[in-house]
Structure formats: C-alpha cells, structure tokens
Enzyme design. Structure first.
Site, PDB file in Angstrom:
ATOM      1  N   SER B 224       0.845  -1.188   0.000  1.00  0.00           N
ATOM      2  CA  SER B 224       0.000   0.000   0.000  1.00  0.00           C
ATOM      3  C   SER B 224       0.888   1.248   0.000  1.00  0.00           C
ATOM      4  O   SER B 224       1.813   1.326  -0.817  1.00  0.00           O
ATOM      5  CB  SER B 224      -0.941  -0.050   1.202  1.00  0.00           C
ATOM      6  OG  SER B 224      -2.019   0.821   1.029  1.00  0.00           O
ATOM      7  N   ASP B 475      -8.479  -5.742  -5.650  1.00  0.00           N
ATOM      8  CA  ASP B 475      -8.173  -4.556  -4.852  1.00  0.00           C
ATOM      9  C   ASP B 475      -8.401  -3.302  -5.697  1.00  0.00           C
ATOM     10  O   ASP B 475      -7.755  -3.130  -6.730  1.00  0.00           O
ATOM     11  CB  ASP B 475      -6.702  -4.631  -4.417  1.00  0.00           C
ATOM     12  CG  ASP B 475      -6.222  -3.371  -3.717  1.00  0.00           C
ATOM     13  OD1 ASP B 475      -7.062  -2.551  -3.289  1.00  0.00           O
ATOM     14  OD2 ASP B 475      -4.985  -3.220  -3.601  1.00  0.00           O
ATOM     15  N   HIS B 500      -5.614  -6.569  -1.664  1.00  0.00           N
ATOM     16  CA  HIS B 500      -4.638  -5.570  -1.210  1.00  0.00           C
ATOM     17  C   HIS B 500      -3.431  -6.213  -0.513  1.00  0.00           C
ATOM     18  O   HIS B 500      -3.559  -6.806   0.540  1.00  0.00           O
ATOM     19  CB  HIS B 500      -5.346  -4.591  -0.277  1.00  0.00           C
ATOM     20  CG  HIS B 500      -4.686  -3.243  -0.188  1.00  0.00           C
ATOM     21  ND1 HIS B 500      -4.359  -2.484  -1.296  1.00  0.00           N
ATOM     22  CD2 HIS B 500      -4.292  -2.506   0.880  1.00  0.00           C
ATOM     23  CE1 HIS B 500      -3.804  -1.342  -0.899  1.00  0.00           C
ATOM     24  NE2 HIS B 500      -3.744  -1.336   0.404  1.00  0.00           N
TER      25      HIS B 500
END
Lengths: 542, 542
Positions: B224, B475, B500
C-alpha cells in the site's frame, strides 16, 4: 603608504578574505582543508595572531547580498548584448516540509534564450518541440554561469533548443529572505542541494506547462557543483530530465571514496609536470613567507614585495593570496586564453612556471612566487596594486561557506609530496569551526547517504542511464569525478589536457583537436538521447 | 436507549469518525473523494446539518497519540510471542534543511528479527552476510505492519535474511514531538514521504555499519503506501537498496494519470462480479438511507436497525459506516480467512453478496445492507452493538489525514455507473478544507514532480531496475498501480483474484495455486537480484 597595523585589536579569526577573491565554488572546498594542521606547525609570527585558519567567515563578515534589483555580473554580457532574458518563478522555500515557514514563496530567477528554439506547434516537425537545455545553477549569480557556458549557446541551433539557466536558491537574485537571507541558520538553513534540485524540477515542470512544451525532452547541463547537481538531477528526477552532461563534477570527493590528498596532489602534479624547478620554488615559498612575515618589519617588506594596496596585517593573507593563485590556475589551466575567474593566457600553469624558471637561480623565492601569482591576478597588467586583504567577491559565492559547513564536507589533506605545506583534516575540527561560525554542525555523511558514491560503478551499472561525466585531468577536481564508463549510457569523457569544465566554454578558434573531439562526442551522445526519447514516445505503450 | 439528540449544538463539520474505524491508509484517501458533489445533491434531512463532508478531522478531534511506551498493537503477536525486538535510532527531524529545528533528534523505532540471518563473519560463506530485508513502514504502528507481513518471515530462512521493519516518522512510537507531534502544522509539517525515505536510508546505513554488514545487499518491501515508499526508495536510493517489492502500491493514483473514477468503479465491479442483485441493493441503499435519516424519528429507527451502541445523530454516519464496510471489504477480498482490518472469511465480497442475495426480494434494502456490512464489522458475532459514531483507530493511522492534506492528493470521483452515489472532486475544495482544518494547503502536483508517474513506462524503460510491482485486481487500488512490465527488471506481477497486498501476508494452508505461484516468482526474482549483486561485487572494477 600607511604604516602597517601589525597588532590586530582582536585575537579573533582573521578575515582571510583573500582566499575568497576569485572564489570558484570549488575554491572554498579546497581552502577548507588547509588549516587543520596549522596548529602543529611552529608559528613564526611573533604577533598573537591566530594560526592560519580556514576561510570560515563569521556571519558579520559576510557581505550583505546585493539588492534584488537586476545587478549585472561581471563578464562579457552587458545590458545590450546579453544573450538571455531574466525571469522569475514563484518558488517554494521548502519542498520537503509543510510547516508554515516552508510555504514561503520567493522570486526564483532563471534565464531564457529562445533564439533557436523549435517551438511547439505546426512548424515543430514530427518530433514536436525542440528540447530544453537546462543549466542547473551552482553557487553564484546565474548570469555568470550562463556567460561562461557558451557550449550550450554553440549547440542550441543544431538542436533547436530552448536554453534555460536556473539560479541556485540563496544565490544571485534568488534569495528567499532578501537581504536577510544570510542572517542566521534560521534563514540559511534552507540552503541545501536537495532543495535546489527540487526547485529545478518545479521550474522545469512549470515552464514546460506554460510554454505548452510538455512533450519536449529536457537535458540538464552543469559544471563543477552545477555538474554535481546535473548528475544528481538525472538520478533523482529521471522523469524530468532525459539525460545530464555533468562537467567536472566531483561527486566522489566525499567521505572516504576519493583519497583525501588527491586534490592537492593533482595541483602539485600540474606544476611539477611543467617544471620541477617551478614546483620546488613554490614548495619552498611557504616557510620563507612565514619566516619573513613574523615581524612587523617583515610584513611591511612583504607588502611592498607583493604590491599590496594596503599593508598586510597577517602573513597568512599573502599565503592565501598565493595559494588561491596556484590552485585556481591549476583548475583553469585551459588551452586557450580565457576569462572565467581571471583573465588568463592559454596554458597558464605553463606560463606561471616559465615566469618562475626565467629568474636567475639565486633570486628571492618570494619574488618568483609573486611574479607567478601576478600572472593570475594581473595578467593584463592593469592592477596598480593587489587587494590582498580586502578583495571582494564579484560572483556572489558567499553562500558556499554555509554549504561547506552543512552538506558539502569534502575532506582534503595535503601530503608530504605536495608543493603545499602538509595539512590534515579533522571532522571534529570542521564541526567545531562551523558551530562557532554559524551555529550549525555539518552532516558529513549526508551527501553519500542521499546521493551515493561508494562503489558507484556497481550501483549504477544496472541502474540509471544517460549521464556524461566529463573531466579534464589538469583540473584537480577531476580526481573526485567519475573517470571510467559505468555502463553503455553512463559515460566518462576524459581529456588529459582538459581543465575545469572546459568543455562547457564557448568554442574558440584556438581550440585543440582533442577538445573539439570531446565536444563532438557530447553532441553525438546527447543527440542519441533525444532520438531515443522520440522513438520511445512514438511507440505505443505495451 | 436515550432519545436521539437530533439537533447538534454546532453547525461545524460532523465528527465522521466512523469512516476511520478500520482505517487502512488507503481508506482515508478514498473517503476524501466522497463529499465534493454532496452540495449538488438535495438534502433530505430537515435538520441544519452540514452536508456529507470528508473525514477531515479538526485538530482537536484527533486523539492524542498514545504514550511512547511500547504499547502493543492488536494482532496475533503479543509480548511473549512477538517475532521481533524493538529498537530506537537517533533520527534527524529534517534531512533537507539545517535550520535549528531541523536538527532535532527523535527516537525512531524499528524492529529486528535476526533468527535466520547469516551474520557477517567466518560462517557467512563466499557471499558474505545474508541480505537485509527491510519493510518501509507506512502510516501506522510498525508492529501492526510487521504482524501483517508474514511473507518476509516466511522467506527469511531461504535467504538467511535479517528482517528489519522501520516505522514511518510521526506514527506509532516514532513521534518527533511526543504527544505534541500532532499539535499543529508547526510540528506535523515535518511529516512527509520524502523525510520518511531519507529516514529509511539513514537507519539502514547506520544499522549496516553497526552490524558490520556493509557488504550485505538490502531489499525493501512494502504494501500500500508502504509499497509506494518501497518503490520510490529503490528509485531514489539505489545505492542503499538493490531492489524493491512494492505490493499494491498506487503510485499512479495522482494528478491525471489514472482515471479519477477508477477506484470506486473497481469496488463496484467487485460486487457486480459476484451478483448484479447485490450491486443493485447497495446502489439503492444510499437514497433510502438519506430519506429515512431525514427526521429524528427516522434516525432513531435507523439506530435500531443498525444496532448502534448510541443513537446516531447524522444519517451520514451510517452512510460512512456502510461505505467503509463495502470499500474495505473489496480491498481485502482475500481468498483465505484473514484478520488484517477486521476478522473476515475467505472471499468476503462473495460472502457479503450471498448475505444480500439470501433475503427475499421484497425485504428492506437497508436490512440487506446492514446484514452485509455486519459481515465486515462483526463476522465473529461478538459485537453486541456497533460503534457507528464513536469508533476508534487501533492502528494509529490518524496522521494520514495530514498527509492527505499535504502531499497525498489522489483525486477520486464516483461515476454514474458506480454502486455509490455520484461524486466529483475539486482541488479547490480540498485545499479549502485542508486550510480550514490544519492551516495547510495541499501541493497537489508535488508527488508527480518529486517521484514522477506520467508515462512511467517510457521514463523507466531505460532507467532504474529491480522493482516488482505486485497487484491483485480485486483490490480497487490496483487501478492506480503499475500493471504491466516496464523493463526486464521492472516487473508487474498481477493476479486477477488477488487483493490488497495479499502476497505480503503469511502463507496459509488454504492459499490458492495462483497465490503460491506469485510468491514463488517474487522469491525467484529477489534471489536473482541478490545473485547479480554478488556477481557484480565479485568483479574487479573496470
């Protein structure tokens, strides 16, 4: 001539201004290494003068920067003939923080020449607009650097290039706090290389947007510290610049990458290569100078010998004056007459040594040294006397002293084989001096943390592309440069007889073949980058 | 249950805390895009409540960070079983300035696991010490990220790697001004991605020196925002890290690089792919919610329906609560049960849609939405009621709101085809909101200026190397990631069913083959980087 005031009212550090006289950025770096060992040398001066200290100016000794009006720098350009126009970009003080101070906006100066630019639009051809050739300004007035980077003007027509010269923040007219910019660490603290690089990226992006030239490739150019910035810019901002010509960029002069004695060994080698007598005379001069400068009478005599405009107060002022002459002359040992730092003939080291060698063997060693140094300071013969202790800095380079106390820690020593008196380097001493002068402590390993340097050949063998590192081996800074090819597109162009960013200077009729060839190669490589860029852009994204 | 207070004493922005509940870094980004269009939508609420505003917390609404004692984060690790030890590095506040403030030193936390490390020394073998695998911490307590990055622990034995997890400054225990760190822009102003990257470089260099492991290669990992940092770190500090695994790193979610509606289009697509009824129910819920929430009576009923612990004051609190559930569940639509944000079953989007589809056709749309969201908030069934307006943030992610008001401007809109109510984005509005909340204005184009992003395939085709961009297409952040190979060593690993930074999680018995294969490829590529590094180092410099 007034009687010399041989008793300074204060025992504080000497002004040491003479070392700043011609002040190429590099000079100050070099100068920093001189004093460390001085404590160990016997003081031959009976006055309670401080030992030969580095040219760390006290804050109050810094000249106030000139006003922000467009004061012209010395040089061939004047108001009617300057080949560029000046512009100002609203620049952020600090790109890496969002404190209230960080968002201060200042007028950031840059120069443009669009005479030869292939503008965006119908006439731009298949490849769109011509490239932007951007000079990443170093530590001084940008007009001075533009004036001394004729190479970019010479090649602009071939490329249809827009020329852009961006000033380094805190120099020239680009002082974020105006006349208060050099006041203290509170203001000067923002003067860093990383901010300068970010500034360049912001200006280039803004300029391309304003000109509708987003599709134009950008190549950055720089010499000396400006060359360091150019190479770092390509490495840090590959999305902004497709390539960099980094001329005489001593990016390896940090930490323990390059031997600390290499700079002064190279200066010495330059002189020795011309004449061992010349080398020996200069080597012998320092002790004689200390000895004769140890008394007031001696200083008076020395002032006369060195044709000082005012009687010198400290022997080390003359020492600095000589030191500067020999060091800078090595740097600018160009094969043609030039007027970068001072007006000089072709191959000035050779000329200096000729001057020295022309004396009878038994002549005074300081007379010989003076005559040699006069070639540097007074080649044209128009100086009736020498400003040994009150020289000024026509190029606005004072900020470098701050940089040399923060990021730009380039350790230098002087070996026993040098023509200069031996000298050591101490990180602790530098730190203490800087703290005393500016209230700041250097971060001596920051540059290699931020930009690398160790094992650069391994690191960049498979990373990065499109950088030319050009160096002339007469230039002592070459020893801290990249002297071997790293990859097929990170290239070293080395000339044995070249000097400090010689290739960036305007071509002249007297240019030797090897210099013509070096510049031809540079043009060819840059053309290759641009062609490749257009090819890549023409391909559909996979 | 107490009577609802439907008349807020102030017309100021609502607390909107519920949106922060599970707060993956990304959540806040996403949430920012919601409100812009709300002014154009008819207010169905008769009370003078502010329109649905972004989750911009007022400063005074920010929870004070926890004390600097080693408070444990939630997760499988506890004091007796934690697979790492905590350490603290004396870190500089500001690497890019030398103002007096800049040199402030704070305790910068990092975690180590040396269980499998092939230490420097006699036993290290021909290739010297094992590599350092470094997690470039994102916006939260580093222990939380370490706990959720089991992949690094899984592969450490194979590589003989030292595991290092470095906290992001201003998060967790690494708050430069302690409890005052979030006080104002004067302190928070130093919270930037560029400072974080420089921090990482400084810690890694210091750690290698202290461990005598200068020769060890370093590979960075991140997911991320941490993945963005990992890829940027490789690009900016190639001399520190030989490669980066950037998992679910939406480095192209800035400016106009990625279509602004892509994120919510992707969330919607996730649900639609499971069932068009499911998609339709959620799409229909928002208007019904607004309508019923328009009266005090309606809010009371809604509070009961949504089993709120306290009667909700604003319909948009429920809206945020639902929004978060659907958005985050799409992000963590993992193929196996997991407890990253919340405790969830395998393929939770499918499970949510099964829940919705199981209702009779005529059932209340909000009952369906509530049941689906309960899967996210209360899968284990241990929550007697829902904290809809007073949720807390167990992972210490508050600082992201500052980042979303300064550097991290990721414009997001909601298209008419989405299952969420349409929404626009306005740079000006964001700027005004940020100025109102923090006294700071975003620099919306800074990220692409500093790190690039436009035409990244062209820019990095011939620049840089050794980056894996891994993404799972379930995601929604994948749309802002690098989804195609850029060069032979800048690689995109895309899984259709991944979510994710799934690849960074510990392997489990239930892992599908495509996930096992993705991780195998990552190991193979990283091994290739390390082998190449040792080969290059073994060669004599040319």
């Amino acid at each position: 001539m007034a009687a010399p005031d041989a008793r300074p009212s204060s025992a504080g550090p000497p002004p040491a201004r003479s070392l700043l006289l011609p002040l190429l950025l590099v000079l100050l770096l070099a100068a920093y290494s001189l004093p460390a060992d001085s404590a160990a040398r016997p003081s031959s001066n009976s006055n309670p003068r401080p030992a030969f200290t580095p040219p760390l100016l006290k804050r109050h000794q810094l000249r106030r920067p000139s006003s922000s009006s467009a004061e012209l720098v010395a040089g061939p350009a004047n108001a009617s003939t300057k080949p560029f126009t000046a512009h100002y970009f609203p620049q952020l003080l600090d790109h890496f923080a969002f404190t209230p101070n960080a968002s201060t906006v200042f007028r950031h100066k840059y120069l443009l020449n669009d005479t030869f630019w292939r503008r965006p639009g119908a006439g731009a051809g298949d490849d769109g607009p011509g490239p932007l050739f951007v000079y990443t300004g170093n530590e001084g007035d940008i007009e001075w650097f533009a004036t001394n980077t004729g190479f970019m003007f010479d090649i602009a027509p071939t490329f249809g290039a827009l020329l852009v010269f961006i000033e380094h923040q805190f120099y020239g007219e680009s002082k974020p706090f105006g006349n208060d910019s050099y006041r203290s660490a509170e203001t000067l603290g923002y003067l860093t290389s990383t901010q300068a690089l970010a500034d360049f990226a912001v200006v280039i992006r803004g300029l391309k947007r304003d000109l509708g030239a987003e599709a134009a490739p950008v190549v950055v150019f720089g010499g000396s510290y400006g060359g360091m910035l150019a190479s770092w810019f390509r490495l840090k901002y590959p999305h902004v610049a497709i390539g960099a010509l980094a001329s005489s960029a001593p990016i390896l002069q940090f930490d323990h990458i390059t031997p600390w004695s290499s700079f002064y060994d190279a200066v010495s080698q330059d002189f020795k290569s011309e004449s061992s007598n010349c080398f020996g005379v200069i080597r012998a001069a320092w002790d004689v100078l200390d000895e004769r400068g140890a008394t007031d009478k001696g200083l008076l005599d020395l002032s006369k010998l060195f044709r000082a405009c005012k009687t010198v107060k400290y022997a080390y002022s003359i020492r600095n004056w000589l030191w500067t002459a020999f060091t800078y002359t090595a740097m600018v040992d160009y094969p043609t007459p030039a007027n970068f730092l001072e007006n000089l003939p072709a191959y000035p080291v050779k000329e200096m040594c000729k001057t020295i060698d022309a004396f009878p063997a038994g002549a005074d060693v300081l007379e010989k040294a003076f005559a040699a140094a006069s070639l540097y300071y007074n080649y044209t013969g128009d100086q009736a006397c020498n400003k040994i202790e009150d020289g000024d800095d026509p190029h606005g380079l004072d900020g470098w002293q701050w940089q040399a106390c923060t990021e730009m820690i380039m350790p230098m020593t002087i070996s026993n084989e040098s023509m200069f008196p031996p000298s050591a380097f101490s990180y602790d001493d530098r730190s203490d001096e800087c703290f005393q002068s500016w209230g700041v402590r250097p971060r001596p390993h920051w540059i290699t943390t931020e930009y690398g340097g160790y094992k650069i050949d391994k690191v960049l063998k498979r990373f990065g592309s499109n950088i030319i590192f050009s160096n002339g081996m007469r230039d002592p800074w070459s020893r801290g440069g990249v002297l071997k090819n790293i990859s097929s597109s990170i290239i070293a162009l080395v000339t044995e007889k070249g000097a400090h960013h010689l290739d960036l200077r305007s071509s002249t009729k007297g240019d030797p073949d090897w210099l013509i060839e070096q510049r031809r190669q540079e043009v060819e490589i840059i053309q290759g980058w641009i062609d490749q860029y257009h090819q890549d852009m023409a391909e559909t994204s996979s």
